[in-house]
Write an enzyme that holds these catalytic residues in place. Structure first.
Site, PDB file in Angstrom:
ATOM      1  N   GLU A  14      10.307  -8.958  -2.662  1.00  0.00           N
ATOM      2  CA  GLU A  14      11.063  -7.400  -3.042  1.00  0.00           C
ATOM      3  C   GLU A  14      10.231  -6.940  -0.846  1.00  0.00           C
ATOM      4  O   GLU A  14       9.304  -7.011  -0.935  1.00  0.00           O
ATOM      5  CB  GLU A  14      11.214  -6.750  -3.883  1.00  0.00           C
ATOM      6  CG  GLU A  14      11.530  -5.931  -3.021  1.00  0.00           C
ATOM      7  CD  GLU A  14      11.197  -3.895  -2.527  1.00  0.00           C
ATOM      8  OE1 GLU A  14      11.542  -4.566  -1.172  1.00  0.00           O
ATOM      9  OE2 GLU A  14      10.671  -3.680  -2.845  1.00  0.00           O
ATOM     10  N   LYS A  24      -2.323  -8.050  -7.434  1.00  0.00           N
ATOM     11  CA  LYS A  24      -3.488  -8.395  -5.874  1.00  0.00           C
ATOM     12  C   LYS A  24      -2.926  -6.782  -5.011  1.00  0.00           C
ATOM     13  O   LYS A  24      -1.939  -7.171  -4.851  1.00  0.00           O
ATOM     14  CB  LYS A  24      -3.400  -9.443  -5.264  1.00  0.00           C
ATOM     15  CG  LYS A  24      -4.338  -8.933  -4.087  1.00  0.00           C
ATOM     16  CD  LYS A  24      -4.515  -9.779  -3.189  1.00  0.00           C
ATOM     17  CE  LYS A  24      -3.902  -9.099  -1.672  1.00  0.00           C
ATOM     18  NZ  LYS A  24      -4.155  -7.575  -2.006  1.00  0.00           N
ATOM     19  N   PRO A  25      -3.150  -5.616  -5.822  1.00  0.00           N
ATOM     20  CA  PRO A  25      -2.968  -4.699  -4.482  1.00  0.00           C
ATOM     21  C   PRO A  25      -3.776  -4.924  -3.192  1.00  0.00           C
ATOM     22  O   PRO A  25      -4.337  -5.499  -2.852  1.00  0.00           O
ATOM     23  CB  PRO A  25      -3.737  -3.569  -5.850  1.00  0.00           C
ATOM     24  CG  PRO A  25      -5.074  -4.078  -6.424  1.00  0.00           C
ATOM     25  CD  PRO A  25      -4.487  -5.412  -6.941  1.00  0.00           C
ATOM     26  N   ALA A  26      -2.681  -3.533  -2.426  1.00  0.00           N
ATOM     27  CA  ALA A  26      -3.507  -3.330  -1.088  1.00  0.00           C
ATOM     28  C   ALA A  26      -4.447  -3.236  -1.459  1.00  0.00           C
ATOM     29  O   ALA A  26      -5.294  -2.450  -1.575  1.00  0.00           O
ATOM     30  CB  ALA A  26      -2.314  -2.446  -0.581  1.00  0.00           C
ATOM     31  N   GLU A  43      11.686  -3.125  11.932  1.00  0.00           N
ATOM     32  CA  GLU A  43      11.406  -2.042  10.509  1.00  0.00           C
ATOM     33  C   GLU A  43       9.724  -1.563  11.419  1.00  0.00           C
ATOM     34  O   GLU A  43       8.918  -2.375  11.988  1.00  0.00           O
ATOM     35  CB  GLU A  43      11.133  -2.786   9.306  1.00  0.00           C
ATOM     36  CG  GLU A  43      10.614  -1.600   8.476  1.00  0.00           C
ATOM     37  CD  GLU A  43      10.610  -2.526   7.068  1.00  0.00           C
ATOM     38  OE1 GLU A  43      10.802  -1.431   5.955  1.00  0.00           O
ATOM     39  OE2 GLU A  43       9.475  -3.974   6.968  1.00  0.00           O
ATOM     40  N   SER A  62       6.092  -7.041   3.478  1.00  0.00           N
ATOM     41  CA  SER A  62       7.505  -7.287   4.735  1.00  0.00           C
ATOM     42  C   SER A  62       7.900  -8.896   4.323  1.00  0.00           C
ATOM     43  O   SER A  62       7.397  -9.679   3.931  1.00  0.00           O
ATOM     44  CB  SER A  62       6.307  -7.214   6.294  1.00  0.00           C
ATOM     45  OG  SER A  62       5.519  -8.363   6.083  1.00  0.00           O
ATOM     46  N   TRP A  77       1.065  -1.344  -0.210  1.00  0.00           N
ATOM     47  CA  TRP A  77      -0.313   0.018  -0.052  1.00  0.00           C
ATOM     48  C   TRP A  77       0.840   1.522   0.230  1.00  0.00           C
ATOM     49  O   TRP A  77       0.387   2.539  -0.249  1.00  0.00           O
ATOM     50  CB  TRP A  77      -0.942  -0.001   1.057  1.00  0.00           C
ATOM     51  CG  TRP A  77       0.187  -0.606   2.100  1.00  0.00           C
ATOM     52  CD1 TRP A  77      -0.549  -1.547   3.535  1.00  0.00           C
ATOM     53  CD2 TRP A  77       0.540   0.582   3.628  1.00  0.00           C
ATOM     54  NE1 TRP A  77       0.443  -1.213   4.340  1.00  0.00           N
ATOM     55  CE2 TRP A  77       0.798   0.190   4.631  1.00  0.00           C
ATOM     56  CE3 TRP A  77       1.118   1.824   3.671  1.00  0.00           C
ATOM     57  CZ2 TRP A  77       1.833   0.415   5.496  1.00  0.00           C
ATOM     58  CZ3 TRP A  77       1.802   2.802   4.063  1.00  0.00           C
ATOM     59  CH2 TRP A  77       1.995   1.500   5.783  1.00  0.00           C
ATOM     60  N   CYS A  80      10.768   1.455   2.674  1.00  0.00           N
ATOM     61  CA  CYS A  80      11.756  -0.315   2.630  1.00  0.00           C
ATOM     62  C   CYS A  80      13.111   0.398   2.349  1.00  0.00           C
ATOM     63  O   CYS A  80      13.933  -0.024   3.397  1.00  0.00           O
ATOM     64  CB  CYS A  80      11.492  -1.264   1.807  1.00  0.00           C
ATOM     65  SG  CYS A  80      11.102  -1.401   1.035  1.00  0.00           S
TER      66      CYS A  80
END
Length: 500
Positions: free
Chosen positions: A258, A183-185, A388, A237, A159, A292
């Protein structure tokens, strides 16, 4: 005020399958919330497994025709795609800022032009689907290597940069002749849908680019495990990446990950202090720190340490938080109140062992705002240094020798990005060699470009986005060998039957 009316634009649903918008069939509705106001701006039906199956089927049906197109035909389509995106730039920027809360100047000047450039890059790359040149390596045969598309790619995007992540997933895949289901968030579907619509308008055939907007546990896991999906690409994540790898392994499909990062920002004592201070604030606060590759751990050699801390604190306090659609706003909210509270939890726990120099609190505002935060005096093994956070939080620690600075930079599970700050070319070169990260900047932090790869070491995953390296990952390598002798009985046959 923004002008993008999501409920009108996506009235037919938030799934894009075989060239048209459609409603999900999961039976569960979801509201997209403007993180700057807390207002619901779009409600839609989430995708379920049936929608994923339909999208994969559409991609599989489209694959033979798209894979059979010439590189020039795919290149032409992608050039048109870049042009459509450029024409729609303002709508796309507004949609990105509405769903993410990012400042409109960031959407207009970073996300959208970067995506258009990426499309133009892969339009050119589509003409360079090359293998090793032919050669007679045995003397009796001619060998060459073909690069062929893999098939249907199932990708999952996060996202924080929904537009750019859609581009990074879709463009190399289709440039190489694959078809894709993305599939997007579910928090941020708008620009992925606009991206797919632009592909159709550019003349890319129906079914080549499909979008399923659903929950990870349902739509996401079903997509990764689908037997007709030949490759999975995931950005998110490290924890979720492990689950994706577990599912993908069961069907022995190609996997690209990634994952998370905890980027070190190493300032040696000969660095330009003002440049390092400005670089640290920009690198830590881009996209409200929800990046990130954001600068999260500043290691500063002791002679510059106190001045660096003071300079960063002063500059952070000047950053303007506010309405994302106000061109003067520097930093918007975090993606949600739940995420803001997660970030606040890291900072609040750190108060027991570290010093909050500035920030460290939410704004009294309906939106999910959190002040730029600088933390000092934390131990290297503390949570705030090792984990993180994904928010506007920078931790600064001193170091003495160059050996120590590089050792500390490498001392987390992650290895996505880093930067080194020095006027000494030998010192900087040493840092680029010895810091274990997929990207090491020197005297800057954050810039990316289409021609160079993006991806990590260690727990930050494997595989590359952008660049020709990314393009190659979406191809299958095939060795083709021709006999040149026309001899019926080959000399090597005697090892199986008969004598010489």
């Amino acid at each position: 005020m923004h002008n993008f009316q999501a409920q009108d634009h996506f009235a037919d649903g938030a799934q894009y399958i075989a060239g048209r918008l459609t409603k999900g069939t999961s039976g569960t509705s979801h509201a997209v919330v403007d993180p700057a106001t807390g207002d619901e701006v779009y409600t839609y039906e989430l995708a379920g497994s049936d929608d994923v199956d339909a999208a994969v089927a559409a991609a599989a049906d489209a694959f033979p025709g798209w894979a059979g197109a010439t590189p020039g035909e795919r290149s032409d389509a992608l050039h048109r795609f870049a042009g459509v995106l450029a024409e729609r730039a303002e709508d796309v920027a507004q949609a990105e800022s509405l769903q993410c809360g990012k400042p409109i100047k960031l959407s207009r000047e970073f996300d959208v032009p970067g995506t258009v450039d990426n499309a133009a890059f892969f339009a050119g790359a589509a003409r360079h689907l090359q293998g090793q040149s032919a050669g007679e390596y045995t003397g009796d045969h001619t060998s060459y290597v073909r690069r062929e598309p893999i098939g249907v790619v199932g990708s999952i995007a996060p996202w924080n940069y929904p537009l750019q992540m859609a581009a990074w997933k879709v463009l190399p895949a289709i440039a190489a002749g694959n078809t894709i289901v993305l599939k997007p968030a579910e928090l941020t579907p708008f620009t992925s849908l606009l991206f797919a619509q632009a592909a159709t308008e550019a003349g890319i055939p129906d079914g080549v680019v499909n979008i399923v907007t659903g929950a990870g546990k349902d739509a996401g896991e079903h997509l990764v495990g689908h037997p007709d999906v030949a490759m999975t690409s995931f950005t998110g994540s490290t924890g979720v990446g492990k689950r994706v790898a577990e599912i993908a392994t069961a069907t022995v499909k190609r996997l690209h990950l990634e994952l998370g990062g905890k980027a070190p920002f190493v300032v040696f004592d000969d660095a330009d202090l003002d440049a390092a201070v400005h670089g640290a604030v920009a690198g830590a606060l881009i996209n409200s720190g929800q990046d990130c590759t954001a600068a999260t751990r500043a290691y500063v050699q002791r002679p510059l340490y106190e001045a660096f801390v003071q300079g960063v604190a002063d500059l952070m306090e000047s950053v303007r938080l506010g309405d994302p659609f106000d061109p003067s706003t520097d930093m918007g909210p975090l993606i949600s109140h739940a995420h803001r509270d997660r970030v606040a939890g890291f900072v609040d726990r750190a108060r027991s062992y570290a010093h909050v120099v500035t920030g460290g609190e939410a704004l009294q505002h309906p939106g999910a705002y959190y002040k730029p935060t600088l933390i000092a005096d934390a131990a290297q093994d503390s949570e705030i240094v090792q984990s993180e956070i994904f928010g506007p939080v920078l931790v600064v620690l001193p170091f003495d020798s160059d050996d120590e600075g590089i050792r500390l930079a490498n001392d987390t599970p992650y290895g996505l990005a880093a930067s080194a700050w020095s006027r000494d070319v030998f010192r900087a070169n040493r840092a680029t060699r010895e810091i274990k990260a997929g990207c090491v900047w020197v005297n800057d932090h954050i810039p990316i470009l289409s021609e160079m790869p993006h991806g990590g070491y260690k727990a930050s995953g494997y595989g590359k986005d952008m660049s020709a390296y990314s393009f190659e990952e979406y191809t299958q390598v095939k060795h083709v060998m021709f006999d040149n002798t026309a001899v019926v009985r080959k000399d090597w046959h005697r090892t199986i039957f008969g004598d010489r």
